[in-house]
Design a protein around this motif. Sequence first.
Motif, PDB file in Angstrom:
ATOM      1  N   PHE A  70       0.906  -1.142  -0.108  1.00 25.93           N
ATOM      2  CA  PHE A  70      -0.091  -0.080   0.002  1.00 25.93           C
ATOM      3  C   PHE A  70       1.060   1.156  -0.068  1.00 25.93           C
ATOM      4  O   PHE A  70       1.931   1.193   0.484  1.00 25.93           O
ATOM      5  N   ARG A  71       0.352   2.243  -0.549  1.00 22.69           N
ATOM      6  CA  ARG A  71       1.014   3.961  -0.354  1.00 22.69           C
ATOM      7  C   ARG A  71       0.183   4.367   0.645  1.00 22.69           C
ATOM      8  O   ARG A  71      -0.994   4.429   0.681  1.00 22.69           O
ATOM      9  N   LYS A  72       0.784   5.201   1.481  1.00 23.22           N
ATOM     10  CA  LYS A  72       0.248   6.017   2.275  1.00 23.22           C
ATOM     11  C   LYS A  72       0.936   7.341   2.721  1.00 23.22           C
ATOM     12  O   LYS A  72       2.176   7.614   2.525  1.00 23.22           O
ATOM     13  N   TYR A  73       0.137   8.244   3.085  1.00 23.40           N
ATOM     14  CA  TYR A  73       0.797   9.609   3.214  1.00 23.40           C
ATOM     15  C   TYR A  73       0.279  10.039   4.520  1.00 23.40           C
ATOM     16  O   TYR A  73      -1.011  10.347   4.597  1.00 23.40           O
ATOM     17  N   GLY A  74       1.049   9.883   5.633  1.00 17.27           N
ATOM     18  CA  GLY A  74       0.439  10.232   6.911  1.00 17.27           C
ATOM     19  C   GLY A  74      -0.469   8.962   7.360  1.00 17.27           C
ATOM     20  O   GLY A  74      -0.085   8.047   7.112  1.00 17.27           O
ATOM     21  N   ASN A  75      -1.558   9.534   7.670  1.00 15.71           N
ATOM     22  CA  ASN A  75      -2.461   8.131   7.980  1.00 15.71           C
ATOM     23  C   ASN A  75      -3.641   7.916   6.785  1.00 15.71           C
ATOM     24  O   ASN A  75      -4.398   7.449   6.735  1.00 15.71           O
ATOM     25  N   PHE A  76      -3.082   8.567   5.605  1.00 17.89           N
ATOM     26  CA  PHE A  76      -3.984   8.468   4.449  1.00 17.89           C
ATOM     27  C   PHE A  76      -3.539   7.271   3.303  1.00 17.89           C
ATOM     28  O   PHE A  76      -2.307   7.505   2.995  1.00 17.89           O
ATOM     29  N   ILE A  77      -4.355   6.470   3.031  1.00 15.37           N
ATOM     30  CA  ILE A  77      -3.911   5.396   2.081  1.00 15.37           C
ATOM     31  C   ILE A  77      -4.752   5.436   0.979  1.00 15.37           C
ATOM     32  O   ILE A  77      -5.959   5.548   0.864  1.00 15.37           O
ATOM     33  N   ASP A  78      -4.271   5.493  -0.189  1.00 11.84           N
ATOM     34  CA  ASP A  78      -4.922   5.357  -1.529  1.00 11.84           C
ATOM     35  C   ASP A  78      -4.921   4.122  -2.354  1.00 11.84           C
ATOM     36  O   ASP A  78      -5.418   4.365  -3.477  1.00 11.84           O
ATOM     37  N   ASN A  79      -4.080   3.334  -2.074  1.00 12.11           N
ATOM     38  CA  ASN A  79      -3.785   2.311  -2.716  1.00 12.11           C
ATOM     39  C   ASN A  79      -3.413   0.963  -2.096  1.00 12.11           C
ATOM     40  O   ASN A  79      -2.598   0.849  -1.008  1.00 12.11           O
ATOM     41  N   LEU A  80      -4.236  -0.019  -2.432  1.00 17.18           N
ATOM     42  CA  LEU A  80      -3.934  -1.322  -1.808  1.00 17.18           C
ATOM     43  C   LEU A  80      -3.620  -2.604  -2.765  1.00 17.18           C
ATOM     44  O   LEU A  80      -4.555  -2.425  -3.634  1.00 17.18           O
ATOM     45  N   ARG A  81      -2.937  -3.469  -2.465  1.00 14.68           N
ATOM     46  CA  ARG A  81      -2.770  -4.876  -3.326  1.00 14.68           C
ATOM     47  C   ARG A  81      -3.205  -6.012  -2.541  1.00 14.68           C
ATOM     48  O   ARG A  81      -2.922  -6.061  -1.229  1.00 14.68           O
ATOM     49  N   LEU A  82      -4.378  -6.540  -2.967  1.00 13.82           N
ATOM     50  CA  LEU A  82      -4.892  -7.722  -2.261  1.00 13.82           C
ATOM     51  C   LEU A  82      -4.699  -9.118  -3.009  1.00 13.82           C
ATOM     52  O   LEU A  82      -4.896  -9.156  -4.339  1.00 13.82           O
ATOM     53  N   PHE A  83      -4.811 -10.148  -2.178  1.00 15.67           N
ATOM     54  CA  PHE A  83      -5.070 -11.516  -2.913  1.00 15.67           C
ATOM     55  C   PHE A  83      -6.404 -11.901  -2.599  1.00 15.67           C
ATOM     56  O   PHE A  83      -7.060 -11.909  -1.722  1.00 15.67           O
ATOM     57  N   THR A  84      -6.968 -12.298  -3.663  1.00 15.88           N
ATOM     58  CA  THR A  84      -8.429 -12.923  -3.571  1.00 15.88           C
ATOM     59  C   THR A  84      -8.696 -14.316  -4.242  1.00 15.88           C
ATOM     60  O   THR A  84      -7.816 -14.569  -5.311  1.00 15.88           O
ATOM     61  N   ARG A  85      -9.417 -15.307  -3.684  1.00 18.38           N
ATOM     62  CA  ARG A  85      -9.652 -16.484  -4.282  1.00 18.38           C
ATOM     63  C   ARG A  85     -10.861 -16.937  -4.130  1.00 18.38           C
ATOM     64  O   ARG A  85     -11.571 -16.662  -2.888  1.00 18.38           O
ATOM     65  N   GLY A  86     -11.797 -17.384  -5.294  1.00 19.86           N
ATOM     66  CA  GLY A  86     -13.080 -17.939  -5.059  1.00 19.86           C
ATOM     67  C   GLY A  86     -13.058 -19.155  -4.250  1.00 19.86           C
ATOM     68  O   GLY A  86     -11.814 -19.840  -4.477  1.00 19.86           O
ATOM     69  N   GLY A  87     -13.954 -19.788  -3.694  1.00 19.70           N
ATOM     70  CA  GLY A  87     -13.937 -20.965  -3.043  1.00 19.70           C
ATOM     71  C   GLY A  87     -14.032 -22.195  -4.055  1.00 19.70           C
ATOM     72  O   GLY A  87     -14.523 -22.145  -5.183  1.00 19.70           O
ATOM     73  N   SER A  88     -13.575 -23.295  -3.636  1.00 17.62           N
ATOM     74  CA  SER A  88     -13.361 -24.370  -4.338  1.00 17.62           C
ATOM     75  C   SER A  88     -15.040 -25.046  -4.337  1.00 17.62           C
ATOM     76  O   SER A  88     -15.639 -24.821  -3.349  1.00 17.62           O
TER      77      SER A  88
ATOM     78  N   LYS B 207      -4.614  -9.013   4.238  1.00 20.13           N
ATOM     79  CA  LYS B 207      -5.177  -8.761   2.747  1.00 20.13           C
ATOM     80  C   LYS B 207      -5.127  -9.971   2.069  1.00 20.13           C
ATOM     81  O   LYS B 207      -5.005  -9.928   0.880  1.00 20.13           O
ATOM     82  N   ARG B 208      -5.679 -10.901   2.524  1.00 23.89           N
ATOM     83  CA  ARG B 208      -5.854 -12.209   1.760  1.00 23.89           C
ATOM     84  C   ARG B 208      -7.438 -12.760   2.049  1.00 23.89           C
ATOM     85  O   ARG B 208      -7.964 -12.989   3.171  1.00 23.89           O
ATOM     86  N   PHE B 209      -8.190 -12.623   0.906  1.00 25.36           N
ATOM     87  CA  PHE B 209      -9.346 -12.752   1.019  1.00 25.36           C
ATOM     88  C   PHE B 209      -9.940 -14.162   0.302  1.00 25.36           C
ATOM     89  O   PHE B 209      -9.634 -14.160  -0.944  1.00 25.36           O
ATOM     90  N   VAL B 210     -10.566 -15.129   1.192  1.00 27.37           N
ATOM     91  CA  VAL B 210     -10.695 -16.425   0.168  1.00 27.37           C
ATOM     92  C   VAL B 210     -12.379 -16.844   0.832  1.00 27.37           C
ATOM     93  O   VAL B 210     -12.655 -16.933   1.827  1.00 27.37           O
ATOM     94  N   ALA B 211     -13.061 -17.078  -0.182  1.00 24.44           N
ATOM     95  CA  ALA B 211     -14.653 -17.616  -0.207  1.00 24.44           C
ATOM     96  C   ALA B 211     -14.630 -18.894   0.226  1.00 24.44           C
ATOM     97  O   ALA B 211     -13.749 -19.692   0.275  1.00 24.44           O
ATOM     98  N   GLY B 212     -15.760 -19.271   0.596  1.00 21.17           N
ATOM     99  CA  GLY B 212     -15.969 -20.436   1.485  1.00 21.17           C
ATOM    100  C   GLY B 212     -16.108 -21.522   0.345  1.00 21.17           C
ATOM    101  O   GLY B 212     -16.458 -21.451  -0.851  1.00 21.17           O
ATOM    102  N   VAL B 213     -15.811 -22.736   0.682  1.00 21.75           N
ATOM    103  CA  VAL B 213     -15.799 -23.940  -0.291  1.00 21.75           C
ATOM    104  C   VAL B 213     -17.379 -24.625  -0.143  1.00 21.75           C
ATOM    105  O   VAL B 213     -18.089 -24.419   0.647  1.00 21.75           O
TER     106      VAL B 213
END
Length: 387
Positions: A9-27, A65-71
């Motif tokens: 992420f990029r942040k300036y003070g307490n302000f963040i305007d960009n995030l990189r996340l890992f996502t995966r749909g459930g099996s 920042k890892r988001f995985v849905a249910g099986v």
Amino acid sequence: MVRCGCASFRKYGNFIDNLRLFTRGGSGGMGYPRLGGEGGKGGDVWVVAHKKMTLKQLKDKYPQKRFVAGVGANSRVSALKGSKGKDCEIPVPVGISITDENGKIIGELNKEEDKILVAEGGLGGKLLTNFLPLKGQKRIIHLDLKLIADVSLVGFPNAGKSSLLSRISHAKPAVADYAFTTLKPELGKIMYKDFKQISVADLPGLIEGAHMNKGMGHKFLKHIERTRQLLFVVDISGFQLSSQTRYRTAFETIILLTKELELYKEELQTKPALLAVNKMDLPNAQDKFHELMNQLKNPKDFLHLFEKNMIPERTVEFQHIIPISALSGEGIEELKNCIRKSLDEHANQENDAYHKKQLHNLQISNTLSYSEPSSECTVTSSRMNII
């Protein structure tokens, strides 16, 4: 389901305007070959916009920042059709642009409760898959915030933007007598007597070369893209970043700001613009203001004073030019009224354009409905009439 992983992420003070996340749909769930049962589909991962959410809150709540849905549920004798896995929702602020790892835009969330599917769940086991389940879609996404505001303040450092924002709204930005007071975007709201509210964004001051990402460059120029109107703020006495940089008059400041916006994205110049000439409480301010107005009336007569690469393709035509003093309050009420008037006029123009387009589409629809589909000549003729 939310599991652990990495994020940037990029942040300036307490302000963040960009995030990189890992996502995966459930099996998907296992099928039941003997009875032809189908396993449940895996859950999906959605990004959902919420008004009171920030990227900082998202980072603090889910630090990995890892988001995985249910099986999906397996097929069984008591339930041959397995149930779908639980969806995973990622709460984000309004104004988010979502891209994949290759920079391809997945979508944008511009109002509350907008949602976008970012990772689909895998199919459950069925006859076509030999009753074996499929894995969910795996995707790395980038969340990029672009502030949504009615008005964006544009100016070089120390033009008095923070002081102006605190004057016209309820925001409390840091104010001091040095160049870079604003280190992160500030949002305020102008409140009118009839309860009308107009949002104003104060972005950190630009410097020459901002379009090349100098200073805070692209980090904050991008936030101007979604604002409906620009409010240029210039110091009537001019601007000098440091003793090593050249002094710029108020007119030069306006031309250079215009050039920075043009070089970053030409479309920014098509936005309605107002000009607030600040610090009119200083000595000789009136004389300098008259000189500035003369230059703005005939800008081409003064462009020879600039180097060729500093001259914009087109100069900004300001809808209103208001002399103000954020310190004394001079001109503030007039400025607030002009901001509202300009926004209302622009909204009316957009509505008129929308209604004209709807009417035009209706006329085309009616014309086509009366044309003879069996006659090629008639169809061609009706098309010519439409054009």
